[in-house]
Scaffold this motif. Structure first.
Motif, PDB file in Angstrom:
ATOM      1  N   PHE A   1      56.353  46.267  35.952  1.00  0.00           N
ATOM      2  CA  PHE A   1      55.475  45.137  35.645  1.00  0.00           C
ATOM      3  C   PHE A   1      55.950  44.397  34.403  1.00  0.00           C
TER       4      PHE A   1
ATOM      5  N   TYR B   1      45.923  46.271  37.555  1.00  0.00           N
ATOM      6  CA  TYR B   1      45.912  45.993  38.998  1.00  0.00           C
ATOM      7  C   TYR B   1      47.296  46.214  39.590  1.00  0.00           C
ATOM      8  N   ASP B   2      48.302  45.594  38.999  1.00  0.00           N
ATOM      9  CA  ASP B   2      49.663  45.679  39.526  1.00  0.00           C
ATOM     10  C   ASP B   2      50.181  47.115  39.486  1.00  0.00           C
TER      11      ASP B   2
ATOM     12  N   GLY C   1      51.952  48.941  46.876  1.00  0.00           N
ATOM     13  CA  GLY C   1      52.111  47.522  46.634  1.00  0.00           C
ATOM     14  C   GLY C   1      50.781  46.842  46.408  1.00  0.00           C
ATOM     15  N   THR C   2      50.849  45.633  45.912  1.00  0.00           N
ATOM     16  CA  THR C   2      49.653  44.829  45.707  1.00  0.00           C
ATOM     17  C   THR C   2      49.161  44.300  47.055  1.00  0.00           C
ATOM     18  N   LEU C   3      48.039  43.626  47.072  1.00  0.00           N
ATOM     19  CA  LEU C   3      47.471  43.132  48.325  1.00  0.00           C
ATOM     20  C   LEU C   3      48.435  42.226  49.089  1.00  0.00           C
TER      21      LEU C   3
ATOM     22  N   LYS D   1      51.731  42.337  49.094  1.00  0.00           N
ATOM     23  CA  LYS D   1      52.749  43.179  49.716  1.00  0.00           C
ATOM     24  C   LYS D   1      52.174  43.934  50.919  1.00  0.00           C
TER      25      LYS D   1
ATOM     26  N   MET E   1      48.051  49.589  41.830  1.00  0.00           N
ATOM     27  CA  MET E   1      48.285  49.341  43.260  1.00  0.00           C
ATOM     28  C   MET E   1      49.705  49.727  43.670  1.00  0.00           C
ATOM     29  N   THR E   2      50.678  49.395  42.833  1.00  0.00           N
ATOM     30  CA  THR E   2      52.069  49.687  43.169  1.00  0.00           C
ATOM     31  C   THR E   2      52.342  51.182  43.179  1.00  0.00           C
TER      32      THR E   2
ATOM     33  N   VAL F   1      45.412  42.385  34.803  1.00  0.00           N
ATOM     34  CA  VAL F   1      46.557  42.089  35.663  1.00  0.00           C
ATOM     35  C   VAL F   1      47.541  43.258  35.653  1.00  0.00           C
TER      36      VAL F   1
END
Length: 87
Positions: free
Chosen positions: A49, A10-11, A21-23, A25, A14-15, A7
């Motif tokens: 995060f 991923y966050d 941003g995540t998916l 966003k 991506m950010t 988690v």
């Protein structure tokens, strides 16, 4: 342990990526930027995060704060020096 690590990665990845941003966003055309409007680093995304833990403490008041600040920043955005833009 593995789920928590996943988690976070991923966050933060991506950010700090070119998508900013995540998916969720991305779907809503939102971007996380620094106070100058620039893309954030992986380190800043990681700080953001983990600051979300503070935002979630005590009845999610850190998230509710976004409704009352000029730039609509939640507590974790204030701590990380970021905010979310539409666009």
């Amino acid at each position: 342990m593995v789920a928590s690590l996943s988690v976070w990665l991923y966050d933060a990845l991506m950010t700090s990526s070119s998508k900013q941003g995540t998916l969720g966003k991305i779907v809503f055309r939102l971007k996380v930027v620094d106070l100058n409007g620039a893309r954030i680093s992986f380190a800043r995304a990681t700080g953001r995060f983990f600051a979300k833990i503070l935002s979630g403490m005590i009845l999610n008041i850190g998230y509710i704060m976004a409704g009352f600040t000029e730039r609509k920043q939640a507590l974790h955005d204030m701590i990380a020096g970021t905010f979310v833009l539409r666009g």
